[in-house]
Design an enzyme around this catalytic site. Structure first.
Site, PDB file in Angstrom:
ATOM      1  N   CYS A   2       0.791  -1.214  -0.308  1.00 50.96           N
ATOM      2  CA  CYS A   2      -0.004  -0.339   0.219  1.00 50.96           C
ATOM      3  C   CYS A   2       0.965   1.188  -0.116  1.00 50.96           C
ATOM      4  O   CYS A   2       2.270   1.297   0.195  1.00 50.96           O
ATOM      5  CB  CYS A   2      -1.247  -0.138   1.251  1.00 50.96           C
ATOM      6  SG  CYS A   2      -1.707  -1.492   1.802  1.00 50.96           S
ATOM      7  N   ARG A  27       1.044   2.063  -5.901  1.00 47.59           N
ATOM      8  CA  ARG A  27       1.883   1.315  -5.195  1.00 47.59           C
ATOM      9  C   ARG A  27       0.091   0.891  -4.400  1.00 47.59           C
ATOM     10  O   ARG A  27       0.177  -0.548  -3.823  1.00 47.59           O
ATOM     11  CB  ARG A  27       1.814   1.270  -4.395  1.00 47.59           C
ATOM     12  CG  ARG A  27       3.543   1.523  -4.056  1.00 47.59           C
ATOM     13  CD  ARG A  27       4.019   2.705  -2.480  1.00 47.59           C
ATOM     14  NE  ARG A  27       3.972   1.300  -1.644  1.00 47.59           N
ATOM     15  CZ  ARG A  27       5.574   0.860  -1.351  1.00 47.59           C
ATOM     16  NH1 ARG A  27       6.631   0.901  -2.272  1.00 47.59           N
ATOM     17  NH2 ARG A  27       5.338  -0.049  -0.393  1.00 47.59           N
ATOM     18  N   TRP A  75      -3.411  -1.341  -0.634  1.00 46.07           N
ATOM     19  CA  TRP A  75      -3.986  -2.896  -1.733  1.00 46.07           C
ATOM     20  C   TRP A  75      -3.884  -3.339  -1.379  1.00 46.07           C
ATOM     21  O   TRP A  75      -3.668  -4.575   0.135  1.00 46.07           O
ATOM     22  CB  TRP A  75      -2.731  -3.012  -2.620  1.00 46.07           C
ATOM     23  CG  TRP A  75      -2.476  -3.765  -3.288  1.00 46.07           C
ATOM     24  CD1 TRP A  75      -1.935  -5.799  -3.792  1.00 46.07           C
ATOM     25  CD2 TRP A  75      -2.998  -3.628  -4.802  1.00 46.07           C
ATOM     26  NE1 TRP A  75      -1.925  -6.460  -4.563  1.00 46.07           N
ATOM     27  CE2 TRP A  75      -3.023  -5.565  -5.458  1.00 46.07           C
ATOM     28  CE3 TRP A  75      -3.303  -2.875  -6.308  1.00 46.07           C
ATOM     29  CZ2 TRP A  75      -2.675  -5.918  -6.191  1.00 46.07           C
ATOM     30  CZ3 TRP A  75      -3.504  -3.359  -7.224  1.00 46.07           C
ATOM     31  CH2 TRP A  75      -3.396  -4.765  -8.199  1.00 46.07           C
ATOM     32  N   ASN A 101       0.912  -1.356   6.144  1.00 41.77           N
ATOM     33  CA  ASN A 101       1.020  -1.681   5.168  1.00 41.77           C
ATOM     34  C   ASN A 101       1.061  -2.554   5.540  1.00 41.77           C
ATOM     35  O   ASN A 101       2.504  -3.265   6.088  1.00 41.77           O
ATOM     36  CB  ASN A 101       2.022  -0.843   3.606  1.00 41.77           C
ATOM     37  CG  ASN A 101       2.843  -1.519   3.021  1.00 41.77           C
ATOM     38  OD1 ASN A 101       1.975  -2.519   2.454  1.00 41.77           O
ATOM     39  ND2 ASN A 101       3.545  -1.149   2.061  1.00 41.77           N
ATOM     40  N   GLY A 102       1.028  -4.380   5.377  1.00 47.59           N
ATOM     41  CA  GLY A 102       1.563  -5.390   5.465  1.00 47.59           C
ATOM     42  C   GLY A 102       0.956  -6.189   5.378  1.00 47.59           C
ATOM     43  O   GLY A 102      -0.240  -6.641   5.106  1.00 47.59           O
ATOM     44  N   GLU A 484       7.515 -19.944 -20.698  1.00 49.87           N
ATOM     45  CA  GLU A 484       7.789 -18.534 -19.962  1.00 49.87           C
ATOM     46  C   GLU A 484       8.755 -17.876 -20.409  1.00 49.87           C
ATOM     47  O   GLU A 484       8.134 -16.697 -20.602  1.00 49.87           O
ATOM     48  CB  GLU A 484       7.074 -19.025 -18.413  1.00 49.87           C
ATOM     49  CG  GLU A 484       7.271 -17.499 -17.889  1.00 49.87           C
ATOM     50  CD  GLU A 484       6.524 -16.986 -18.309  1.00 49.87           C
ATOM     51  OE1 GLU A 484       5.284 -16.616 -18.426  1.00 49.87           O
ATOM     52  OE2 GLU A 484       6.083 -15.430 -17.753  1.00 49.87           O
ATOM     53  N   LYS A 488       7.938 -14.207 -22.461  1.00 50.94           N
ATOM     54  CA  LYS A 488       8.739 -12.954 -22.093  1.00 50.94           C
ATOM     55  C   LYS A 488       9.205 -12.619 -22.557  1.00 50.94           C
ATOM     56  O   LYS A 488       9.101 -11.570 -23.126  1.00 50.94           O
ATOM     57  CB  LYS A 488       9.632 -12.983 -21.245  1.00 50.94           C
ATOM     58  CG  LYS A 488       8.959 -13.576 -19.749  1.00 50.94           C
ATOM     59  CD  LYS A 488       8.278 -11.976 -18.822  1.00 50.94           C
ATOM     60  CE  LYS A 488       6.997 -11.751 -18.713  1.00 50.94           C
ATOM     61  NZ  LYS A 488       6.206 -13.088 -18.669  1.00 50.94           N
ATOM     62  N   GLU A 491       6.844 -10.399 -25.994  1.00 49.94           N
ATOM     63  CA  GLU A 491       5.616  -9.848 -25.529  1.00 49.94           C
ATOM     64  C   GLU A 491       7.270  -8.674 -25.397  1.00 49.94           C
ATOM     65  O   GLU A 491       7.107  -7.550 -25.689  1.00 49.94           O
ATOM     66  CB  GLU A 491       6.227 -10.116 -24.058  1.00 49.94           C
ATOM     67  CG  GLU A 491       5.203 -11.272 -23.675  1.00 49.94           C
ATOM     68  CD  GLU A 491       3.765 -11.214 -22.565  1.00 49.94           C
ATOM     69  OE1 GLU A 491       3.837 -10.138 -22.080  1.00 49.94           O
ATOM     70  OE2 GLU A 491       5.206 -10.826 -21.467  1.00 49.94           O
ATOM     71  N   HIS A 507      10.772 -34.253 -32.644  1.00 51.71           N
ATOM     72  CA  HIS A 507      10.031 -34.811 -33.567  1.00 51.71           C
ATOM     73  C   HIS A 507       9.816 -34.022 -34.471  1.00 51.71           C
ATOM     74  O   HIS A 507       8.113 -33.429 -34.721  1.00 51.71           O
ATOM     75  CB  HIS A 507       9.033 -35.128 -32.058  1.00 51.71           C
ATOM     76  CG  HIS A 507       8.818 -36.647 -31.879  1.00 51.71           C
ATOM     77  ND1 HIS A 507       8.794 -37.848 -32.606  1.00 51.71           N
ATOM     78  CD2 HIS A 507       9.557 -36.259 -30.528  1.00 51.71           C
ATOM     79  CE1 HIS A 507       9.214 -38.588 -31.655  1.00 51.71           C
ATOM     80  NE2 HIS A 507       9.672 -37.392 -29.866  1.00 51.71           N
ATOM     81  N   LYS A 609      -2.553  -5.069 -20.025  1.00 53.43           N
ATOM     82  CA  LYS A 609      -2.003  -5.499 -18.864  1.00 53.43           C
ATOM     83  C   LYS A 609      -3.116  -6.537 -18.107  1.00 53.43           C
ATOM     84  O   LYS A 609      -2.550  -7.114 -17.989  1.00 53.43           O
ATOM     85  CB  LYS A 609      -1.319  -4.886 -17.474  1.00 53.43           C
ATOM     86  CG  LYS A 609      -1.750  -5.432 -16.429  1.00 53.43           C
ATOM     87  CD  LYS A 609       0.073  -5.939 -16.362  1.00 53.43           C
ATOM     88  CE  LYS A 609       0.115  -6.557 -14.705  1.00 53.43           C
ATOM     89  NZ  LYS A 609       1.772  -7.692 -15.138  1.00 53.43           N
TER      90      LYS A 609
HETATM   91  C1  AGP Z   1       2.517 -12.657 -19.291  1.00 46.62           C
HETATM   92  O1  AGP Z   1       3.258 -11.927 -19.296  1.00 46.62           O
HETATM   93  C2  AGP Z   1       0.716 -11.127 -19.874  1.00 46.62           C
HETATM   94  N1  AGP Z   1       0.713 -10.233 -19.296  1.00 46.62           N
HETATM   95  C3  AGP Z   1      -0.191 -11.890 -20.388  1.00 46.62           C
HETATM   96  O2  AGP Z   1       0.234 -13.346 -20.973  1.00 46.62           O
HETATM   97  C4  AGP Z   1      -1.054 -12.390 -18.932  1.00 46.62           C
HETATM   98  O3  AGP Z   1      -0.451 -13.640 -18.282  1.00 46.62           O
HETATM   99  C5  AGP Z   1      -2.738 -13.128 -19.163  1.00 46.62           C
HETATM  100  O4  AGP Z   1      -2.921 -12.117 -19.649  1.00 46.62           O
HETATM  101  C6  AGP Z   1      -2.963 -13.645 -17.780  1.00 46.62           C
HETATM  102  O5  AGP Z   1      -3.348 -12.507 -17.000  1.00 46.62           O
HETATM  103  P1  AGP Z   1      -4.347 -12.053 -15.593  1.00 46.62           P
HETATM  104  O6  AGP Z   1      -3.236 -13.383 -14.900  1.00 46.62           O
HETATM  105  O7  AGP Z   1      -4.158 -10.839 -15.598  1.00 46.62           O
HETATM  106  O8  AGP Z   1      -5.356 -13.350 -16.459  1.00 46.62           O
END
Ligand code: AGP
Length: 614
Positions: A2, A27, A75, A101-102, A484, A488, A491, A507, A609
């Site tokens: 927070c 935050r 938060w 906060n915490g 993953e 990254k 992205e 394969h 996001k």
């Molecule tokens: C991951 O780096 C991306 N931002 C994206 O794949 C994200 O994980 C996905 O859109 C799911 O989002 P969420 O966890 O908010 O559901």
């Protein structure tokens, strides 16, 4: 995580506090509130939602003059983001206002004691318990500083507390343990805050506080003690960041900050979830033990990084609970006519709690009478609200689009759920569960160790800026890590990257390998017998075709050395814990390559996001 501000000086405290909260809104923005010391006592106002909601509420009232005040942007961890749960919280007689906060781990026991003594608490928060304890200390004759010291000696967990009282109108008292608090040193005024962004416009002279310290600020004095009242020292420093850097805690990007926050995020996600007797206690788990014993299938639904967390979790869930576990992309789930009934548990993983693909999949599952459990980082968001139960990760706001700390804490949350199921269904004894939780509790230190060793990975990224294709290989829980790592890089660096199960290489995908193709390989821990041998073979296969191998392996794993063009040594952790350390170098590699390419690391092109459309 927070945002907290406290002020005492010659300015109107409301303006200083609100401006400070605005600088800290990243935050946390579930709710916001202020408490001002005035001639008539305490003035408080608080509202759920963004700071702008509080602004509207304040515009409608006559705020009395005040030069001492505190404020908070929340938060949420305990208690949904509502007006009632917003900070500040007051003591029983309303003579003390507190923001926090915490996570206070032992708040439930303290709350029971207060209620047995006749206290009536209005909110669901751990903070209100501390406010009542603080006022009880003042009522028993302690001054505000002594009262804060007394309360801190009763609390367990991670906390920053900041309090004011009309009985001490010239001061703000604050305390910290495992949670940020910094003092701003002004001329005829002083500040306390979660970070320097809150007061940097007023002063660049600050004081860093140590663990378990209480600080009392007046206009002209700053006094630091330990929790027993013994004099202590803060560490003075000069702030040379600009405002933007201050909001990122001095980092160039939120993503860099969030990568470094991962040890704390994991520790916070574990806090308070293991009782003194070693029993797991998941307070938001609203499913009965009978419901949990009846589960005969688990389906994890998620997208992107959250989906990869589910893939990791599958190994642990099946190994610890012996319940069959499927992992499904949310966007595919409801179109494949899945076989679901009342004994199916669907686990919806979502950092934002608003991803439409996952929300629609969840609704489909509920329509088929499945029990739905959400794992989310956003308290009170839609997906947890529409679920039967929820386990919140406590990573704090994740601002960067590319998910990092959310991923690691999603894995930890899934592991806690798997262990809880094993506890309820008896597939693991208490000591076995406690041992695994103990392994999890060692991960923050392991991640810290990894973070301190990644300059060679950054150099590699700077050197590989021209790469057009990067491959990632893994086996077992290393396979989702490979996926993953590839995501990254896609992205952030906008280059083609692909993760494979190493056994799948022959394969087809091995046709992609040519001279110099960078291939990251996540090698299972040394003790993994045949899997380790097979991974060595996979490395040899790609190397024989010219690949440049970047091998992530246990420290001291000398069997990989002859085949590693670059070696990224990892702390030795149990097999199922390896994703929590192996992912970090891949995050850093992708982030560094994005910076090398001059990309917007926090907001990569074409991405959002939270994807709230299907
Ligand atoms: C991951 O780096 C991306 N931002 C994206 O794949 C994200 O994980 C996905 O859109 C799911 O989002 P969420 O966890 O908010 O559901």
């Amino acid at each position: 995580m927070c945002g907290i501000v406290g002020y005492v000086g010659g300015q109107a405290s409301l303006e200083v506090v609100i401006d400070g909260l605005r600088r800290l809104e990243y935050r946390g923005y579930d709710s916001a509130g202020v408490a001002l010391v005035t001639n008539d006592g305490l003035f408080t106002e608080k509202r759920a939602g963004k700071l702008s909601n509080l602004d509207v509420a304040l515009a409608d009232v006559e705020t009395p003059p005040s030069t001492t005040g505190i404020g908070h942007t929340r938060w949420a961890t305990h208690g949904a983001p509502t007006d009632r749960n917003a900070h500040p919280h007051l003591g029983r007689q309303g003579r003390v206002a507190l923001v926090h906060n915490g996570i206070i781990e032992n708040f439930a026991a303290l709350r029971s004691k207060l209620e047995a003594a006749g206290h009536e608490l209005e909110s669901d928060t751990d903070t209100e318990v501390a406010a009542h304890l603080l006022e009880a200390e003042v009522a028993a004759g302690a001054d505000l500083t002594e009262a804060m010291q007394g309360v801190c000696r009763q609390l367990e967990g991670a906390f920053t507390l900041v309090a004011v009282s009309p009985d001490a109108p010239d001061r703000v008292v604050a305390a910290r343990r495992n949670s940020p608090l910094v003092v701003g040193l002004g001329e005829g005024e002083n500040f306390v805050a979660s970070d320097v962004a809150a007061f940097i416009e007023h002063t660049r002279e600050a004081l860093e506080l140590g663990q378990d310290q209480v600080v009392t600020i007046t206009r002209d004095e700053v006094e630091v003690t330990d929790f027993r009242g013994n004099p202590a020292e803060g560490k003075p420093f000069h702030i040379d960041w600009d405002i933007a850097a201050a909001e990122k805690g001095g980092y160039d990007y939120f993503m860099l900050k969030e990568i470094d926050e991962q040890p704390r995020a994991i520790a916070d996600t574990l806090l308070g979830r293991l009782s003194e007797t070693g029993q797991l206690q998941l307070d938001e788990m609203r499913l009965s033990d009978d419901d949990l014993r009846a589960i005969d299938k688990i389906i994890i639904i998620a997208c992107g990084t959250a989906f990869h967390a589910g893939l990791v979790a599958k190994y642990a869930i099946e190994h610890w609970t012996r319940i069959p576990c499927e992992v499904e992309l949310s966007s595919e789930f409801r179109y494949r006519d899945p076989i679901i009934d009342r004994d199916t548990m669907v686990i919806a993983i979502s950092q934002s709690g608003e991803t439409m693909d996952t929300l629609m999949a969840l609704r489909h599952a509920r329509g088929q009478r499945a029990k739905v459990l959400a794992i989310s980082n956003s308290n009170g968001s839609t997906i947890p609200r529409e679920s039967d139960a929820v386990l919140y990760t406590r990573a704090g706001p994740e601002i960067a689009v590319a998910s990092t700390k959310a991923f690691l804490t999603q894995i930890v949350a899934c592991y806690l759920i798997a262990l809880y199921l094993a506890q309820v269904r008896g597939t693991k004894y208490g000591d076995e569960i406690a041992e695994i939780v103990g392994q999890l509790e060692e991960i923050p230190a392991a991640v810290t160790e990894v973070l301190a060793s990644l300059e060679p990975v950054r150099e590699l990224a700077r050197e590989m800026g021209a790469a057009r294709l990067v491959l990632f290989l893994g086996r077992h829980v290393g396979y989702p890590v490979a996926l993953e790592g590839a995501l990254k890089l896609k992205e952030l660096a906008y280059i083609h990257a692909e993760g494979f199960a190493a056994g799948e290489l022959k394969h087809g995908p091995i046709a992609l390998v040519e001279q110099g193709t960078p291939v990251f390989v996540v090698v299972p821990p040394k003790g993994r017998g045949p899997l380790h041998d097979k991974m060595i073979s996979s490395i040899q296969e790609v190397r024989a075709r010219g690949a440049r191998t970047i091998v992530l392996a246990d420290q001291g794993d000398d069997r990989v050395l002859p085949y590693a063009d670059q070696l990224v040594a990892l702390p030795t952790v149990p097999t199922l814990m390896q994703p929590l350390v192996a992912t970090v170098p891949l995050q850093v590699f992708a982030c560094e390559m994005a910076m090398v390419k001059g990309h917007d690391v926090d907001q990569p092109r074409n991405l959002a996001k939270s994807v709230t459309v299907e």
